[in-house]
Design a protein around this motif. Structure first.
Motif, PDB file in Angstrom:
ATOM      1  N   MET A  35      82.151 103.472  87.876  1.00  0.00           N
ATOM      2  CA  MET A  35      83.013 104.578  88.259  1.00  0.00           C
ATOM      3  C   MET A  35      82.168 105.700  88.853  1.00  0.00           C
ATOM      4  N   ALA A  36      82.769 106.382  89.803  1.00  0.00           N
ATOM      5  CA  ALA A  36      82.106 107.514  90.440  1.00  0.00           C
ATOM      6  C   ALA A  36      83.021 108.732  90.333  1.00  0.00           C
ATOM      7  N   ARG A  37      82.417 109.890  90.333  1.00  0.00           N
ATOM      8  CA  ARG A  37      83.188 111.137  90.323  1.00  0.00           C
ATOM      9  C   ARG A  37      83.127 111.731  91.715  1.00  0.00           C
ATOM     10  N   VAL A  38      84.293 112.089  92.226  1.00  0.00           N
ATOM     11  CA  VAL A  38      84.413 112.679  93.549  1.00  0.00           C
ATOM     12  C   VAL A  38      85.102 114.028  93.406  1.00  0.00           C
ATOM     13  N   VAL A  39      84.604 115.022  94.105  1.00  0.00           N
ATOM     14  CA  VAL A  39      85.221 116.341  94.119  1.00  0.00           C
ATOM     15  C   VAL A  39      85.736 116.602  95.530  1.00  0.00           C
ATOM     16  N   ARG A  76      90.485 122.746  93.764  1.00  0.00           N
ATOM     17  CA  ARG A  76      89.438 121.749  93.514  1.00  0.00           C
ATOM     18  C   ARG A  76      90.085 120.577  92.798  1.00  0.00           C
ATOM     19  N   PHE A  77      89.857 119.385  93.318  1.00  0.00           N
ATOM     20  CA  PHE A  77      90.347 118.160  92.705  1.00  0.00           C
ATOM     21  C   PHE A  77      89.155 117.320  92.280  1.00  0.00           C
ATOM     22  N   GLU A  78      89.201 116.762  91.089  1.00  0.00           N
ATOM     23  CA  GLU A  78      88.170 115.840  90.619  1.00  0.00           C
ATOM     24  C   GLU A  78      88.820 114.483  90.442  1.00  0.00           C
ATOM     25  N   ASP A 106      85.542 103.603  99.445  1.00  0.00           N
ATOM     26  CA  ASP A 106      84.616 104.115 100.460  1.00  0.00           C
ATOM     27  C   ASP A 106      84.977 105.535 100.906  1.00  0.00           C
ATOM     28  N   ASP A 107      84.056 106.137 101.646  1.00  0.00           N
ATOM     29  CA  ASP A 107      84.218 107.524 102.076  1.00  0.00           C
ATOM     30  C   ASP A 107      85.419 107.700 103.007  1.00  0.00           C
ATOM     31  N   ASP A 108      85.714 106.703 103.840  1.00  0.00           N
ATOM     32  CA  ASP A 108      86.862 106.798 104.739  1.00  0.00           C
ATOM     33  C   ASP A 108      88.166 106.876 103.939  1.00  0.00           C
ATOM     34  N   THR A 109      88.265 106.083 102.898  1.00  0.00           N
ATOM     35  CA  THR A 109      89.459 106.123 102.045  1.00  0.00           C
ATOM     36  C   THR A 109      89.586 107.478 101.369  1.00  0.00           C
ATOM     37  N   LEU A 110      88.479 108.014 100.876  1.00  0.00           N
ATOM     38  CA  LEU A 110      88.505 109.329 100.241  1.00  0.00           C
ATOM     39  C   LEU A 110      88.916 110.413 101.226  1.00  0.00           C
ATOM     40  N   ALA A 111      88.443 110.319 102.455  1.00  0.00           N
ATOM     41  CA  ALA A 111      88.818 111.293 103.476  1.00  0.00           C
ATOM     42  C   ALA A 111      90.306 111.212 103.782  1.00  0.00           C
ATOM     43  N   ARG A 112      90.854 110.010 103.852  1.00  0.00           N
ATOM     44  CA  ARG A 112      92.295 109.869 104.105  1.00  0.00           C
ATOM     45  C   ARG A 112      93.117 110.433 102.956  1.00  0.00           C
ATOM     46  N   ILE A 119      96.892 124.033 107.717  1.00  0.00           N
ATOM     47  CA  ILE A 119      96.463 125.355 107.244  1.00  0.00           C
ATOM     48  C   ILE A 119      95.251 125.315 106.315  1.00  0.00           C
ATOM     49  N   GLU A 120      94.765 124.123 105.969  1.00  0.00           N
ATOM     50  CA  GLU A 120      93.659 124.017 105.009  1.00  0.00           C
ATOM     51  C   GLU A 120      92.540 123.129 105.542  1.00  0.00           C
ATOM     52  N   ASP A 121      91.319 123.512 105.202  1.00  0.00           N
ATOM     53  CA  ASP A 121      90.147 122.670 105.418  1.00  0.00           C
ATOM     54  C   ASP A 121      89.813 121.998 104.089  1.00  0.00           C
ATOM     55  N   TRP A 122      89.156 120.853 104.147  1.00  0.00           N
ATOM     56  CA  TRP A 122      88.807 120.141 102.925  1.00  0.00           C
ATOM     57  C   TRP A 122      87.417 119.533 103.074  1.00  0.00           C
ATOM     58  N   ALA A 123      86.790 119.294 101.940  1.00  0.00           N
ATOM     59  CA  ALA A 123      85.476 118.645 101.896  1.00  0.00           C
ATOM     60  C   ALA A 123      85.446 117.715 100.698  1.00  0.00           C
ATOM     61  N   VAL A 124      84.911 116.518 100.920  1.00  0.00           N
ATOM     62  CA  VAL A 124      84.784 115.513  99.862  1.00  0.00           C
ATOM     63  C   VAL A 124      83.313 115.348  99.551  1.00  0.00           C
ATOM     64  N   ARG A 125      82.978 115.315  98.272  1.00  0.00           N
ATOM     65  CA  ARG A 125      81.585 115.043  97.877  1.00  0.00           C
ATOM     66  C   ARG A 125      81.554 114.234  96.598  1.00  0.00           C
ATOM     67  N   ARG A 126      80.629 113.333  96.550  1.00  0.00           N
ATOM     68  CA  ARG A 126      80.402 112.546  95.329  1.00  0.00           C
ATOM     69  C   ARG A 126      79.420 113.321  94.454  1.00  0.00           C
ATOM     70  N   VAL A 127      79.674 113.339  93.148  1.00  0.00           N
ATOM     71  CA  VAL A 127      78.811 114.060  92.244  1.00  0.00           C
ATOM     72  C   VAL A 127      78.347 113.128  91.140  1.00  0.00           C
TER      73      VAL A 127
END
Length: 79
Positions: A1-5, A42-44, A52-58, A69-77
């Protein structure tokens, strides 16, 4: 499992009344030197390693944020 913010923030050109209210309240509480506050979300997510990163971006763009109206950023922690 990975944690994504996923951090979601109003775009710079969008008014942020909640952030403005916080910025206006800070001096009344004795906090000086803060000129601007932007409030976001913030979503965890706990995801399988195979996501994969493409799925997380979608997910971020289509479900967690309003890209008009919103910008977003995905990062694995680190867990």
């Amino acid at each position: 499992m990975a944690r994504v913010v996923v951090d979601v923030m109003p775009k710079q050109e969008i008014l942020d009344p909640q952030g403005q209210a916080v910025a206006n309240a800070l001096p009344r509480q004795g906090f000086e030197g803060i000129s601007q506050v932007r409030q976001g979300k913030r979503f965890e997510l706990e995801v399988d390693d195979g996501v994969d990163d493409d799925t997380l971006a979608r997910i971020a763009e289509n479900f967690l944020a309003n890209p008009v109206i919103e910008d977003w950023a995905v990062r694995r922690v680190e867990s």
